[in-house]
Design an enzyme around this catalytic site. Structure first.
Site, PDB file in Angstrom:
ATOM      1  N   ASP A 236       5.004 -24.051  38.293  1.00 38.26           N
ATOM      2  CA  ASP A 236       5.919 -24.862  38.749  1.00 38.26           C
ATOM      3  C   ASP A 236       5.374 -25.997  39.854  1.00 38.26           C
ATOM      4  OD1 ASP A 236       6.156 -22.557  40.265  1.00 38.26           O
ATOM      5  OD2 ASP A 236       7.755 -23.154  41.274  1.00 38.26           O
TER       6      ASP A 236
ATOM      7  N   GLU B 169       7.917 -20.431  41.951  1.00 35.44           N
ATOM      8  CA  GLU B 169       7.247 -20.113  43.183  1.00 35.44           C
ATOM      9  C   GLU B 169       7.810 -21.023  44.428  1.00 35.44           C
ATOM     10  OE1 GLU B 169       4.513 -20.378  46.779  1.00 35.44           O
ATOM     11  OE2 GLU B 169       4.975 -22.110  45.148  1.00 35.44           O
TER      12      GLU B 169
END
Length: 473
Positions: free
Chosen positions: A112, A177
């Site tokens: 991400d 994350e």
């Protein structure tokens, strides 16, 4: 590391390096495809969440293509403050090889990214990789898609040459994350005796060097503890002409409280805050002296007129091994254009403290919450993440110092919670092995990774597998 001055130790490695050089454009094409997926986890929007799911599917397929067994773990749903539920992207647990005679290396990464728009100041579309002067620009190039792909490139080189990979490899790859790794700790705890049971070494490549050109190994990060402090007099605002001069005004009270936390030299004024800070050893002191940091270049690139400290050693120690306190903002203050003559009845200040070994979160919380006021005062800790430090004499740190280049041994002033999570739960050696340069601009406009770093990093990871296997045996 990242040096051709010393030849590779084996013909196998020479062939792998040659293969990576010959196929570097293919590896860059893979990075271009991954950067093209807007896997933004920060903005909780359904269409962006679907992009992360797509990203995880593509990564899973790539790992399976290498022969890995991949479990895509359902992580459930995230409940938003507005009551909406959004699906959490799966975590990939991948495994390649299970030879009990070989050590097992577990690699963590995330796919991400932070939000990015061209109008934010990007020179080009952030989700369309472009190469300029050997720099690969695009959101996620260095944080963290490029490094994850570099590990995959290393594995792919062994496979393409039909070479036995000298270690068992496990991947744990997530897609949340940047949004706090929702539920990841619980998954790691559940898998401690299963997926992680055979792991010997854990490697994270999710940070940067402190130099543009000299490689580094990271052996520590600061923790973080975040506070809100609410000062309230009553429910309604006051007219400053009617009440000004007879109140302990909440805003003035809050500013005074915030001002009592840290002085102009950066010294934290909370009593006892430094009591548990780890003492500076002679070995650690020598490590700071050896680090390659050009102060003039560092100051110019930071666009800071003057730092609080003058020497390289003082700067690095106050970034990495001493705590810092930062004041972030005030809610409830009037910040619009115009002159509104009210006294806010309630304001909320926000500040955080970066923690270092051996500071304790609960002790610091107690130290912070001892302030008093004639107003209603409420101090709340909203986040608490421990610092992390590794043993630099662990085998994998020694294995990573290869090919005639002594890397900078550095810490990271920010917080990467996953390192401490792995260390506490799995209780195996954890190392950060970055391949990005200090000017890569993670989270910023025009994020990039150098072609050199991406390709040489792929070689480094391949060599690391061989070196760990040799030293482990």
């Amino acid at each position: 590391m990242f040096s051709s001055s010393s030849p590779p130790s084996s013909g196998v490695l020479e062939n792998i390096f040659q293969h990576i050089d010959l196929h570097q454009n293919e590896f860059i094409q893979s990075l271009k495809e991954w950067v093209g997926i807007e896997s933004d986890s920060v903005q909780p929007l359904p269409h962006l969440r679907q992009e992360i799911f797509k990203m995880m599917d593509i990564a899973a397929d790539k790992l399976r293509h290498l022969g890995a067994t991949v479990d895509s773990i359902d992580m459930g749903y995230q409940q938003l403050p507005n009551g909406q539920n959004l699906p959490i992207p799966p975590v990939l647990l991948a495994e390649l090889g299970n030879d009990p005679k070989k050590p097992t290396v577990c690699i963590y990464g995330h796919l991400d990214v932070q939000p990015a728009k061209k109008e934010d100041g990007w020179l080009t579309d952030p989700f369309s990789l472009i190469e300029v002067d050997g720099k690969l620009y695009g959101r996620g190039t260095t944080d963290n898609k490029g490094p994850v792909l570099a590990w995959i490139n290393a594995v792919a080189a062994f496979k393409a040459l039909n070479q036995d990979i000298p270690v068992n490899i496990k991947f744990i790859i997530e897609g949340m994350e940047e949004a706090g790794s929702i539920s990841l700790d619980e998954l790691i705890k559940r898998e401690k005796e299963r997926f992680f049971s055979s792991v010997d070494y854990i490697v994270i490549s999710d940070n940067l060097w402190i130099s543009k050109t000299k490689p580094a190994l990271t052996y520590g990060t600061r923790g973080n503890i975040y506070f809100t402090v609410e000062v309230k007099c009553r429910d309604q605002d006051f007219h400053s002409g009617t009440f000004g001069g007879i109140l302990n005004e909440p805003m003035a009270d809050l500013v005074s409280l915030l001002g009592s936390l840290v002085d102009s030299s950066g010294h934290i004024l909370i009593p006892g805050i430094y009591d548990n800070v780890a003492p500076l050893s002679e070995e650690e002191k020598r490590m700071y002296e050896a680090i390659d940091l050009n102060m003039e270049e560092y100051q110019n690139s930071s666009q800071v007129k003057k730092f609080l400290f003058d020497t390289k050693e003082e700067i690095l120690m106050h970034l990495w091994r001493y705590p810092s306190l930062s004041i972030h903002g005030i809610e409830g203050a009037f910040d619009e254009p115009g002159a509104k003559t009210v006294i806010p009845s309630q304001v909320i200040g926000k500040f955080s403290i970066r923690l270092v070994p051996h500071m304790n979160i609960s002790v610091v919380e107690t130290q912070v919450t001892q302030d008093e006021s004639s107003n209603k005062l409420k101090v709340t800790m909203t986040l608490g993440v421990h610092p992390w430090v590794a043993n630099i004499h662990d085998l994998q740190y020694v294995a990573a110092e290869m090919f005639g280049v002594d890397p900078d041994m550095i810490r990271d002033g920010s917080t990467i919670p996953i390192a401490k999570t792995f260390q506490d739960i799995i209780q195996k050696s954890v190392m950060m092995l970055p391949i990005g340069a200090v000017d890569d601009g993670e989270h910023s406009q025009n994020e990039k990774i150098n072609r050199y770093n991406y390709i040489e990093g792929s070689k480094l990871f391949a060599a690391f597998f061989l070196e760990v296997a040799k030293m482990h045996s």
